[in-house]
Design a protein around this motif. Structure first.
Motif, PDB file in Angstrom:
ATOM      1  N   GLY A   1       0.788  -1.224   0.000  1.00  0.00           N
ATOM      2  CA  GLY A   1       0.000   0.000   0.000  1.00  0.00           C
ATOM      3  C   GLY A   1       0.822   1.277   0.000  1.00  0.00           C
ATOM      4  O   GLY A   1       0.263   2.365   0.093  1.00  0.00           O
ATOM      5  N   SER A   2       2.148   1.141  -0.109  1.00  0.00           N
ATOM      6  CA  SER A   2       2.997   2.329  -0.103  1.00  0.00           C
ATOM      7  C   SER A   2       3.887   2.335  -1.344  1.00  0.00           C
ATOM      8  O   SER A   2       3.801   1.453  -2.193  1.00  0.00           O
ATOM      9  CB  SER A   2       3.854   2.369   1.164  1.00  0.00           C
ATOM     10  OG  SER A   2       4.817   1.331   1.153  1.00  0.00           O
ATOM     11  N   SER A   3       4.734   3.328  -1.442  1.00  0.00           N
ATOM     12  CA  SER A   3       5.660   3.425  -2.569  1.00  0.00           C
ATOM     13  C   SER A   3       6.970   4.015  -2.084  1.00  0.00           C
ATOM     14  O   SER A   3       7.060   4.577  -0.989  1.00  0.00           O
ATOM     15  CB  SER A   3       5.058   4.296  -3.679  1.00  0.00           C
ATOM     16  OG  SER A   3       4.848   5.616  -3.206  1.00  0.00           O
ATOM     17  N   TYR A   4       7.989   3.866  -2.899  1.00  0.00           N
ATOM     18  CA  TYR A   4       9.271   4.500  -2.645  1.00  0.00           C
ATOM     19  C   TYR A   4       9.315   5.849  -3.356  1.00  0.00           C
ATOM     20  O   TYR A   4       8.647   6.054  -4.375  1.00  0.00           O
ATOM     21  CB  TYR A   4      10.417   3.653  -3.198  1.00  0.00           C
ATOM     22  CG  TYR A   4      10.685   2.361  -2.476  1.00  0.00           C
ATOM     23  CD1 TYR A   4      10.765   2.304  -1.084  1.00  0.00           C
ATOM     24  CD2 TYR A   4      10.896   1.184  -3.190  1.00  0.00           C
ATOM     25  CE1 TYR A   4      11.048   1.112  -0.431  1.00  0.00           C
ATOM     26  CE2 TYR A   4      11.182  -0.010  -2.548  1.00  0.00           C
ATOM     27  CZ  TYR A   4      11.250  -0.046  -1.169  1.00  0.00           C
ATOM     28  OH  TYR A   4      11.530  -1.222  -0.535  1.00  0.00           O
ATOM     29  N   THR A   5      10.131   6.744  -2.856  1.00  0.00           N
ATOM     30  CA  THR A   5      10.532   7.928  -3.604  1.00  0.00           C
ATOM     31  C   THR A   5      11.913   7.631  -4.175  1.00  0.00           C
ATOM     32  O   THR A   5      12.809   7.221  -3.441  1.00  0.00           O
ATOM     33  CB  THR A   5      10.584   9.169  -2.701  1.00  0.00           C
ATOM     34  OG1 THR A   5       9.268   9.438  -2.211  1.00  0.00           O
ATOM     35  CG2 THR A   5      11.083  10.385  -3.463  1.00  0.00           C
ATOM     36  N   VAL A   6      12.053   7.809  -5.475  1.00  0.00           N
ATOM     37  CA  VAL A   6      13.307   7.505  -6.153  1.00  0.00           C
ATOM     38  C   VAL A   6      13.858   8.787  -6.765  1.00  0.00           C
ATOM     39  O   VAL A   6      13.141   9.502  -7.461  1.00  0.00           O
ATOM     40  CB  VAL A   6      13.110   6.455  -7.267  1.00  0.00           C
ATOM     41  CG1 VAL A   6      14.457   6.057  -7.867  1.00  0.00           C
ATOM     42  CG2 VAL A   6      12.374   5.232  -6.735  1.00  0.00           C
ATOM     43  N   SER A   7      15.116   9.075  -6.493  1.00  0.00           N
ATOM     44  CA  SER A   7      15.765  10.212  -7.154  1.00  0.00           C
ATOM     45  C   SER A   7      16.812   9.693  -8.121  1.00  0.00           C
ATOM     46  O   SER A   7      17.540   8.748  -7.821  1.00  0.00           O
ATOM     47  CB  SER A   7      16.407  11.155  -6.125  1.00  0.00           C
ATOM     48  OG  SER A   7      17.415  10.493  -5.386  1.00  0.00           O
ATOM     49  N   ALA A   8      16.851  10.284  -9.310  1.00  0.00           N
ATOM     50  CA  ALA A   8      17.835   9.926 -10.327  1.00  0.00           C
ATOM     51  C   ALA A   8      18.644  11.166 -10.659  1.00  0.00           C
ATOM     52  O   ALA A   8      18.094  12.264 -10.754  1.00  0.00           O
ATOM     53  CB  ALA A   8      17.144   9.406 -11.584  1.00  0.00           C
ATOM     54  N   THR A   9      19.943  10.970 -10.822  1.00  0.00           N
ATOM     55  CA  THR A   9      20.803  12.110 -11.093  1.00  0.00           C
ATOM     56  C   THR A   9      21.774  11.801 -12.216  1.00  0.00           C
ATOM     57  O   THR A   9      22.069  10.648 -12.511  1.00  0.00           O
ATOM     58  CB  THR A   9      21.615  12.513  -9.854  1.00  0.00           C
ATOM     59  OG1 THR A   9      22.652  11.545  -9.657  1.00  0.00           O
ATOM     60  CG2 THR A   9      20.748  12.570  -8.610  1.00  0.00           C
ATOM     61  N   TYR A  10      22.278  12.881 -12.794  1.00  0.00           N
ATOM     62  CA  TYR A  10      23.258  12.801 -13.875  1.00  0.00           C
ATOM     63  C   TYR A  10      24.175  13.998 -13.742  1.00  0.00           C
ATOM     64  O   TYR A  10      23.711  15.124 -13.504  1.00  0.00           O
ATOM     65  CB  TYR A  10      22.527  12.855 -15.214  1.00  0.00           C
ATOM     66  CG  TYR A  10      23.429  12.947 -16.423  1.00  0.00           C
ATOM     67  CD1 TYR A  10      23.989  11.795 -16.972  1.00  0.00           C
ATOM     68  CD2 TYR A  10      23.706  14.168 -17.015  1.00  0.00           C
ATOM     69  CE1 TYR A  10      24.807  11.865 -18.093  1.00  0.00           C
ATOM     70  CE2 TYR A  10      24.521  14.246 -18.133  1.00  0.00           C
ATOM     71  CZ  TYR A  10      25.066  13.097 -18.664  1.00  0.00           C
ATOM     72  OH  TYR A  10      25.867  13.162 -19.771  1.00  0.00           O
ATOM     73  N   GLY A  11      25.472  13.775 -13.860  1.00  0.00           N
ATOM     74  CA  GLY A  11      26.392  14.897 -13.758  1.00  0.00           C
ATOM     75  C   GLY A  11      27.753  14.590 -14.339  1.00  0.00           C
ATOM     76  O   GLY A  11      28.146  13.428 -14.477  1.00  0.00           O
ATOM     77  N   MET A  12      28.463  15.670 -14.703  1.00  0.00           N
ATOM     78  CA  MET A  12      29.844  15.584 -15.192  1.00  0.00           C
ATOM     79  C   MET A  12      30.686  16.571 -14.400  1.00  0.00           C
ATOM     80  O   MET A  12      30.290  17.728 -14.222  1.00  0.00           O
ATOM     81  CB  MET A  12      29.931  15.957 -16.668  1.00  0.00           C
ATOM     82  CG  MET A  12      29.250  15.009 -17.598  1.00  0.00           C
ATOM     83  SD  MET A  12      29.469  15.597 -19.296  1.00  0.00           S
ATOM     84  CE  MET A  12      28.444  14.409 -20.157  1.00  0.00           C
ATOM     85  N   PRO A  13      31.857  16.133 -13.943  1.00  0.00           N
ATOM     86  CA  PRO A  13      32.709  17.059 -13.189  1.00  0.00           C
ATOM     87  C   PRO A  13      33.378  18.081 -14.092  1.00  0.00           C
ATOM     88  O   PRO A  13      33.693  17.797 -15.248  1.00  0.00           O
ATOM     89  CB  PRO A  13      33.760  16.123 -12.576  1.00  0.00           C
ATOM     90  CG  PRO A  13      33.852  14.992 -13.545  1.00  0.00           C
ATOM     91  CD  PRO A  13      32.452  14.807 -14.088  1.00  0.00           C
ATOM     92  N   ARG A  14      33.576  19.269 -13.579  1.00  0.00           N
ATOM     93  CA  ARG A  14      34.396  20.247 -14.283  1.00  0.00           C
ATOM     94  C   ARG A  14      35.862  19.817 -14.159  1.00  0.00           C
ATOM     95  O   ARG A  14      36.250  19.165 -13.198  1.00  0.00           O
ATOM     96  CB  ARG A  14      34.211  21.636 -13.681  1.00  0.00           C
ATOM     97  CG  ARG A  14      32.822  22.232 -13.932  1.00  0.00           C
ATOM     98  CD  ARG A  14      32.773  23.674 -13.504  1.00  0.00           C
ATOM     99  NE  ARG A  14      31.453  24.239 -13.695  1.00  0.00           N
ATOM    100  CZ  ARG A  14      30.996  24.714 -14.858  1.00  0.00           C
ATOM    101  NH1 ARG A  14      31.761  24.674 -15.924  1.00  0.00           N
ATOM    102  NH2 ARG A  14      29.779  25.221 -14.944  1.00  0.00           N
ATOM    103  N   PRO A  15      36.679  20.167 -15.145  1.00  0.00           N
ATOM    104  CA  PRO A  15      38.097  19.800 -15.078  1.00  0.00           C
ATOM    105  C   PRO A  15      38.866  20.683 -14.103  1.00  0.00           C
ATOM    106  O   PRO A  15      38.396  21.745 -13.701  1.00  0.00           O
ATOM    107  CB  PRO A  15      38.570  20.029 -16.518  1.00  0.00           C
ATOM    108  CG  PRO A  15      37.668  21.111 -17.030  1.00  0.00           C
ATOM    109  CD  PRO A  15      36.325  20.871 -16.378  1.00  0.00           C
ATOM    110  N   GLY A  16      40.058  20.225 -13.729  1.00  0.00           N
ATOM    111  CA  GLY A  16      40.950  21.057 -12.935  1.00  0.00           C
ATOM    112  C   GLY A  16      41.281  20.459 -11.583  1.00  0.00           C
ATOM    113  O   GLY A  16      40.412  19.878 -10.923  1.00  0.00           O
ATOM    114  N   GLU A  17      42.528  20.637 -11.167  1.00  0.00           N
ATOM    115  CA  GLU A  17      42.973  20.086  -9.888  1.00  0.00           C
ATOM    116  C   GLU A  17      42.317  20.779  -8.703  1.00  0.00           C
ATOM    117  O   GLU A  17      41.993  20.146  -7.708  1.00  0.00           O
ATOM    118  CB  GLU A  17      44.496  20.203  -9.774  1.00  0.00           C
ATOM    119  CG  GLU A  17      45.253  19.254 -10.689  1.00  0.00           C
ATOM    120  CD  GLU A  17      44.852  17.802 -10.468  1.00  0.00           C
ATOM    121  OE1 GLU A  17      44.772  17.388  -9.307  1.00  0.00           O
ATOM    122  OE2 GLU A  17      44.615  17.095 -11.463  1.00  0.00           O
TER     123      GLU A  17
END
Length: 202
Positions: A83-99
């Motif tokens: 009788g319930s559900s999950y909350t699902v989060s989806a993400t996508y990302g790319m890091p910026r370059p540099g030390e």
């Protein structure tokens, strides 16, 4: 519980820079705000052609789901209570370059990793990366939307929120949805929800 926590810690510790970027995309941009942002003063790095959150990468390498809501014998996500559900989060990302940026990843991701490992309401997490795009994706499964937002308001999240546009390329994406069945929790489903969110915000 000790075994479950250790497994979750091991999953998080395997994160590459790209995975750290995806986790930060999820957790620094509001974990439910369903936005990517490109402020006018942000660096104008362009992502690789054809690499976008709404299309699953052909070479995506995904870890197994891990967390207290995963059957240790099968690696499958347990269904939500009847009788319930999950909350699902989806993400996508790319890091910026540099030390200099990398040093900040280490700082922020370390705090987020520690927070996630013991966060109440986190049912499961899955991390994935694409070598060709240099991108990372996450799925986070929460017992409720309230539990997800409790993490959003955690010290680790709040301390890092202002850094998201400095750390990530501007095509980062985050969305969330309700899932009544375990088979609705996949990277492919996450890409579809990101694509739908992108279409709505155009």
């Amino acid at each position: 519980m000790t075994t479950t926590t250790r497994t979750l810690n091991e999953t998080l510790e395997r994160s590459s820079r790209a995975l750290a970027a995806a986790v930060l995309a999820a957790l620094l941009s509001g974990c439910g705000s369903d936005t990517g942002a490109t402020p006018s003063d942000a660096p104008s790095d362009a992502p690789p052609a054809g690499c976008t959150g709404g299309v699953l990468e052909a070479d995506l390498e995904a870890d197994q789901l891990s967390g207290p809501g995963v059957d240790p014998a099968t690696g499958a996500l347990l269904p939500p209570p009847e009788g319930s559900s999950y909350t699902v989060s989806a993400t996508y990302g790319m890091p910026r370059p540099g030390e200099a940026v990398m040093e900040k990843y280490v700082q922020y991701f370390g705090a987020i990793q520690a927070q996630l490992a013991s966060q109440p309401g986190l049912v499961a997490i899955q991390l994935a990366q694409s070598p060709s795009c240099g991108s990372g994706r996450t799925l986070a499964v929460w017992s409720s939307t309230e539990a997800m937002y409790e993490f959003v308001m955690s010290p680790a999240h709040l301390a890092a929120m202002d850094a998201v546009n400095e750390l990530l390329l501007p095509n980062y994406a985050v969305t969330h949805w309700e899932a009544a069945r375990a088979d609705e929790v996949t990277m492919a489903e996450g890409a579809l929800h990101i694509q739908a969110t992108d279409a709505r915000t155009r």
